[in-house]
Design a protein around this motif. Structure first.
Motif, PDB file in Angstrom:
ATOM      1  N   MET A  27      26.591  26.907  50.412  1.00 15.22           N
ATOM      2  CA  MET A  27      27.288  27.489  51.558  1.00 15.22           C
ATOM      3  C   MET A  27      27.815  28.900  51.247  1.00 15.22           C
ATOM      4  O   MET A  27      27.710  29.818  52.031  1.00 15.22           O
ATOM      5  CB  MET A  27      28.468  26.595  51.960  1.00 15.22           C
ATOM      6  N   ILE A  28      28.430  29.045  50.061  1.00 12.67           N
ATOM      7  CA  ILE A  28      28.951  30.347  49.633  1.00 12.67           C
ATOM      8  C   ILE A  28      28.166  30.793  48.409  1.00 12.67           C
ATOM      9  O   ILE A  28      27.990  30.014  47.469  1.00 12.67           O
ATOM     10  CB  ILE A  28      30.453  30.266  49.295  1.00 12.67           C
ATOM     11  N   ASP A  29      27.704  32.036  48.429  1.00  9.11           N
ATOM     12  CA  ASP A  29      26.861  32.518  47.330  1.00  9.11           C
ATOM     13  C   ASP A  29      27.309  33.906  46.887  1.00  9.11           C
ATOM     14  O   ASP A  29      27.449  34.820  47.706  1.00  9.11           O
ATOM     15  CB  ASP A  29      25.394  32.563  47.775  1.00  9.11           C
ATOM     16  N   PHE A  30      27.563  34.049  45.587  1.00  9.70           N
ATOM     17  CA  PHE A  30      27.894  35.338  44.973  1.00  9.70           C
ATOM     18  C   PHE A  30      26.694  35.791  44.146  1.00  9.70           C
ATOM     19  O   PHE A  30      26.188  35.026  43.317  1.00  9.70           O
ATOM     20  CB  PHE A  30      29.098  35.203  44.039  1.00  9.70           C
ATOM     21  N   GLN A  31      26.277  37.023  44.330  1.00 10.70           N
ATOM     22  CA  GLN A  31      25.171  37.580  43.551  1.00 10.70           C
ATOM     23  C   GLN A  31      25.603  38.903  42.916  1.00 10.70           C
ATOM     24  O   GLN A  31      25.788  39.914  43.603  1.00 10.70           O
ATOM     25  CB  GLN A  31      23.950  37.801  44.450  1.00 10.70           C
ATOM     26  N   ASN A  32      25.830  38.868  41.580  1.00 16.39           N
ATOM     27  CA  ASN A  32      26.176  40.074  40.811  1.00 16.39           C
ATOM     28  C   ASN A  32      27.332  40.854  41.440  1.00 16.39           C
ATOM     29  O   ASN A  32      27.272  42.080  41.588  1.00 16.39           O
ATOM     30  CB  ASN A  32      24.954  40.982  40.659  1.00 16.39           C
ATOM     31  N   VAL A  33      28.396  40.137  41.773  1.00 21.06           N
ATOM     32  CA  VAL A  33      29.521  40.749  42.486  1.00 21.06           C
ATOM     33  C   VAL A  33      30.514  41.377  41.506  1.00 21.06           C
ATOM     34  O   VAL A  33      30.926  40.743  40.530  1.00 21.06           O
ATOM     35  CB  VAL A  33      30.231  39.709  43.369  1.00 21.06           C
ATOM     36  N   SER A  34      30.899  42.615  41.791  1.00 16.75           N
ATOM     37  CA  SER A  34      31.970  43.291  41.058  1.00 16.75           C
ATOM     38  C   SER A  34      32.967  43.843  42.066  1.00 16.75           C
ATOM     39  O   SER A  34      32.601  44.229  43.178  1.00 16.75           O
ATOM     40  CB  SER A  34      31.417  44.443  40.201  1.00 16.75           C
ATOM     41  N   PHE A  35      34.231  43.885  41.648  1.00 18.85           N
ATOM     42  CA  PHE A  35      35.271  44.427  42.525  1.00 18.85           C
ATOM     43  C   PHE A  35      36.389  45.020  41.684  1.00 18.85           C
ATOM     44  O   PHE A  35      36.820  44.421  40.687  1.00 18.85           O
ATOM     45  CB  PHE A  35      35.853  43.339  43.437  1.00 18.85           C
ATOM     46  N   SER A  36      36.859  46.196  42.071  1.00 19.18           N
ATOM     47  CA  SER A  36      37.978  46.846  41.401  1.00 19.18           C
ATOM     48  C   SER A  36      39.045  47.194  42.423  1.00 19.18           C
ATOM     49  O   SER A  36      38.734  47.584  43.558  1.00 19.18           O
ATOM     50  CB  SER A  36      37.528  48.124  40.689  1.00 19.18           C
ATOM     51  N   TYR A  37      40.289  47.051  42.002  1.00 17.30           N
ATOM     52  CA  TYR A  37      41.385  47.551  42.823  1.00 17.30           C
ATOM     53  C   TYR A  37      41.485  49.046  42.564  1.00 17.30           C
ATOM     54  O   TYR A  37      41.671  49.482  41.426  1.00 17.30           O
ATOM     55  CB  TYR A  37      42.690  46.830  42.478  1.00 17.30           C
ATOM     56  N   GLY A  38      41.337  49.841  43.621  1.00 15.16           N
ATOM     57  CA  GLY A  38      41.228  51.282  43.480  1.00 15.16           C
ATOM     58  C   GLY A  38      42.505  51.940  43.028  1.00 15.16           C
ATOM     59  O   GLY A  38      43.606  51.425  43.206  1.00 15.16           O
ATOM     60  N   ALA A  39      42.369  53.110  42.429  1.00 12.11           N
ATOM     61  CA  ALA A  39      43.514  53.883  41.969  1.00 12.11           C
ATOM     62  C   ALA A  39      44.293  54.396  43.180  1.00 12.11           C
ATOM     63  O   ALA A  39      43.707  54.898  44.134  1.00 12.11           O
ATOM     64  CB  ALA A  39      43.054  55.048  41.112  1.00 12.11           C
ATOM     65  N   GLN A  40      45.597  54.203  43.138  1.00 15.24           N
ATOM     66  CA  GLN A  40      46.483  54.674  44.201  1.00 15.24           C
ATOM     67  C   GLN A  40      47.611  55.486  43.587  1.00 15.24           C
ATOM     68  O   GLN A  40      48.261  55.053  42.652  1.00 15.24           O
ATOM     69  CB  GLN A  40      47.063  53.486  44.980  1.00 15.24           C
ATOM     70  N   GLN A  41      47.811  56.675  44.130  1.00 11.78           N
ATOM     71  CA  GLN A  41      48.893  57.555  43.685  1.00 11.78           C
ATOM     72  C   GLN A  41      48.860  57.751  42.162  1.00 11.78           C
ATOM     73  O   GLN A  41      49.867  57.625  41.467  1.00 11.78           O
ATOM     74  CB  GLN A  41      50.250  56.982  44.117  1.00 11.78           C
ATOM     75  N   GLY A  42      47.639  57.994  41.654  1.00  6.32           N
ATOM     76  CA  GLY A  42      47.502  58.301  40.241  1.00  6.32           C
ATOM     77  C   GLY A  42      47.408  57.096  39.330  1.00  6.32           C
ATOM     78  O   GLY A  42      47.275  57.238  38.122  1.00  6.32           O
ATOM     79  N   GLN A  43      47.460  55.858  39.891  1.00  4.15           N
ATOM     80  CA  GLN A  43      47.366  54.660  39.059  1.00  4.15           C
ATOM     81  C   GLN A  43      45.898  54.423  38.686  1.00  4.15           C
ATOM     82  O   GLN A  43      44.990  54.757  39.436  1.00  4.15           O
ATOM     83  CB  GLN A  43      47.934  53.454  39.806  1.00  4.15           C
ATOM     84  N   ARG A  44      45.700  53.790  37.549  1.00  2.00           N
ATOM     85  CA  ARG A  44      44.328  53.589  37.082  1.00  2.00           C
ATOM     86  C   ARG A  44      43.650  52.459  37.851  1.00  2.00           C
ATOM     87  O   ARG A  44      44.286  51.524  38.312  1.00  2.00           O
ATOM     88  CB  ARG A  44      44.321  53.271  35.591  1.00  2.00           C
ATOM     89  N   SER A  45      42.324  52.597  37.980  1.00  2.00           N
ATOM     90  CA  SER A  45      41.530  51.570  38.625  1.00  2.00           C
ATOM     91  C   SER A  45      41.448  50.336  37.720  1.00  2.00           C
ATOM     92  O   SER A  45      41.313  50.466  36.499  1.00  2.00           O
ATOM     93  CB  SER A  45      40.123  52.106  38.910  1.00  2.00           C
ATOM     94  N   VAL A  46      41.546  49.142  38.321  1.00  2.41           N
ATOM     95  CA  VAL A  46      41.521  47.901  37.544  1.00  2.41           C
ATOM     96  C   VAL A  46      40.388  47.015  38.064  1.00  2.41           C
ATOM     97  O   VAL A  46      40.370  46.638  39.244  1.00  2.41           O
ATOM     98  CB  VAL A  46      42.868  47.141  37.664  1.00  2.41           C
ATOM     99  N   GLN A  47      39.436  46.707  37.189  1.00  2.00           N
ATOM    100  CA  GLN A  47      38.332  45.852  37.590  1.00  2.00           C
ATOM    101  C   GLN A  47      38.765  44.396  37.514  1.00  2.00           C
ATOM    102  O   GLN A  47      39.170  43.893  36.470  1.00  2.00           O
ATOM    103  CB  GLN A  47      37.105  46.074  36.700  1.00  2.00           C
TER     104      GLN A  47
END
Length: 584
Positions: A1-21
């Motif tokens: 029913m639910i399928d993930f294929q090679n999924v990546s996600f990062s929380y984007g940098a906001q106000q100079g903060q570093r991106s976190v995968q």
């Protein structure tokens, strides 16, 4: 029913903060009608994965499909979100109606259904969750467990194919948690729903069809519950725990040199049968009594002294609701006092009296020898009493973790160097010194809780009051937190801890106060409080898992010490016990 294929996600940098995968090259699938559990440490990516399932978040790379529909397809996203309903840890975050029936009606109304169909779905979903008799009630009048059922009912009214529960039982007392788990079983078995559950209660993973252990944004390992929890070392390496009955059975197996069947000992009853069988003809070892923490020095003057405290909340209509009735208690310097009780028993109301957030209307509250009925005293006492609320988001507000922790030391007029030292000391104690530059609002629930606790400890109070400090923490984080609290106690701090978790309370508290319906039901050492299963059941509390296992075998052994609150002590007590004779 639910399928993930090679999924990546990062929380984007906001106000100079570093991106976190948060998710890395993740591929897996969930079959329709199955029950799948995701377990893993705080910050491992579990909640992010759940939000990717129904399009609340969209992948940076790869694709997520629900019944063949891409979550990135704008034409499909509303149908995907109808199909995959989500229930969060705090039900207050998703309850919007002024009455129970209005809240359930919100979803179907947005589907453009007829009034007749909406009314039918309201009654149907409330009947499924056992709330039909409460449909005219205001949500704020419900208990925590009832609110969580309402959140589930509101999702069910949308007729989803999949129910995603993100730590939905974390804040509930044991009885309410069991009710929710029974509801989940019913929804899968009798209504064919696909269940995806995120939990830190390992026992909740046992009924699942499949378990994924999430680590560092990917799948560390996976399998059926018996396969996963048979790998004790790997489970613990991921900061998780193994259900107590299974670990005791494994320890007995190793000591006795007898092989076990992992499919048998995965259940509580199977583990009891296995241990009983293994020890049947084994000679008893040396007598072993379980270890206890030494109690507080009764000769010392209490730092908290509550006498005949009563309190009632006003209601918009009708008589006030009594929250506390003639509660008396005292706490000695350096003591760790646990306060336990069912949802609505008065625990939070009691502790809010201890730093003057709620003034004593009837009775007396003395803290550090000073009467909190005087407003001048309250202002000064709050410098010495730190209070953590039940929901950490209630007291996080700064742009970064460092600024949030620094708030209390700054209010104490410390110089910048002292503030910096206090922040680093508290952050290192809670294991969050690597995320000081991040926003507290992009952290996982467990990480936010650590930040909130660090903010309390940075003020270096004499008395630390924590309301459900370990809720939402992974097992390793929970153990580390309580070890830190023990070190605080050894440094002279007095701790008052509110919790539903009797396993942790019996292992770490000097005494436990049990509240029931606003009254003191009992107070004593962990062994005294856990001596009666019926007492705990009436108070809506669980018997600590190791003791429950020993109690199940007590009838077979004549000298078994059942007051053991960790698995090692429990296993050694069993190996030392002498089996009763047929006429004994």
């Amino acid at each position: 029913m639910i399928d993930f294929q090679n999924v990546s996600f990062s929380y984007g940098a906001q106000q100079g903060q570093r991106s976190v995968q948060a998710v890395r090259q993740l591929s897996f699938s969930i079959e329709k009608g199955s029950q799948v559990v995701l377990i893993g440490r705080n910050g491992s990516g579990k909640s992010t994965i759940a939000r990717l399932m129904n399009g609340l978040l969209l992948p940076d790379q790869g694709q997520v499909t629900v019944d063949g529909k891409l979550t990135t397809d704008e034409d499909s996203i509303y149908e995907i979100r109808r199909q995959c309903g989500m229930v969060f840890q705090n039900p207050d975050n998703q309850i919007i109606g002024t009455t129970v029936k209005d809240d359930v009606a919100f979803g179907p109304s947005n589907l453009g259904l007829s009034a007749e169909e909406i009314l039918h779905r309201i009654d149907e979903s409330l009947a499924m969750t056992g709330l039909l008799d409460l449909k005219e009630r205001a949500p704020h009048e419900l208990s925590g467990g009832q609110k969580q059922k309402l959140a589930i009912a509101s999702v069910l009214a949308m007729r989803p194919d999949c129910l995603i529960l993100d730590e939905a039982t974390a804040m509930l007392d044991p009885i309410a948690r069991r009710d929710i788990m029974e509801l989940i079983t019913d929804l899968k078995k009798n209504h064919g729903l696909t269940i995806v559950q995120i939990t830190h209660h390992m026992e909740e993973a046992l009924p699942a069809d499949y378990v994924y252990v999430i680590g560092d944004g990917g799948i560390a390992f996976e399998g059926r519950p018996a396969q996963v929890f048979d790998q004790i070392d790997r489970v613990k390496e991921q900061g998780l725990a193994v259900p107590a009955h299974l670990e005791i059975a494994r320890l007995i197996s190793e000591q006795a040199g007898v092989r076990y069947d992992r499919e048998e000992i995965i259940s509580f009853s199977g583990a009891v049968r296995f241990v009983n069988r293994v020890l049947k003809d084994r000679p008893a070892g040396p007598i072993r009594e379980c270890a206890y923490r030494p109690g507080p020095d009764e000769s010392q003057t209490p730092v908290v002294d509550v006498s005949e405290l009563s309190y009632a909340y006003d209601t918009p209509a009708g008589a006030p609701i009594e929250a506390l009735h003639q509660v008396s208690m005292s706490v000695r310097p350096g003591e760790i006092l646990g306060i336990a009780g069912h949802t609505g028993s008065g625990k939070s109301t009691l502790i809010q009296h201890l730093n003057g957030l709620i003034p004593a209307a009837e009775g007396k509250v003395l803290v550090l020898g000073r009467d909190l009925s005087q407003k001048k005293v309250v202002r000064d006492i709050r410098r010495h009493v730190g209070l953590l609320f039940q929901y950490p988001e209630d007291q996080l507000f700064e742009e970064t973790v460092a600024l949030d922790i620094a708030f209390a030391p700054k209010q104490q007029k410390r110089n910048p160097l002292e503030v910096e030292k206090a922040v680093l000391r508290a952050a290192k104690r809670l294991g969050i010194d690597s995320i000081l530059d991040r926003s507290p609002f992009e952290l996982s629930g467990g990480q936010r809780r650590r930040v909130a606790i660090a903010g309390v400890l940075a003020a270096e109070p004499d008395i630390v009051i924590l309301d459900e400090p370990a809720a939402g923490l992974d097992p390793a984080g929970r153990d580390a937190l309580f070890q830190d609290l023990l070190s605080l106690s050894s440094e002279g701090a007095t701790l008052i801890i509110v919790s539903h978790d009797m396993d942790m309370m019996t292992r770490y508290a000097d005494r436990i106060l049990v509240l029931k319906e606003g009254r003191v039901a009992g107070i004593g050492t962990p062994a005294q409080i856990a001596a009666s299963a019926s007492f705990l059941d009436q108070a809506h509390l669980d018997m600590p898992a190791p003791k429950r296992f020993l109690d199940a075998l007590a009838g077979e052994f004549g000298d078994l010490d059942t007051s053991c609150f960790n698995v090692m002590d429990a296993a050694e007590a069993l190996l030392a016990a002498t089996r009763r004779t047929a006429d004994g």
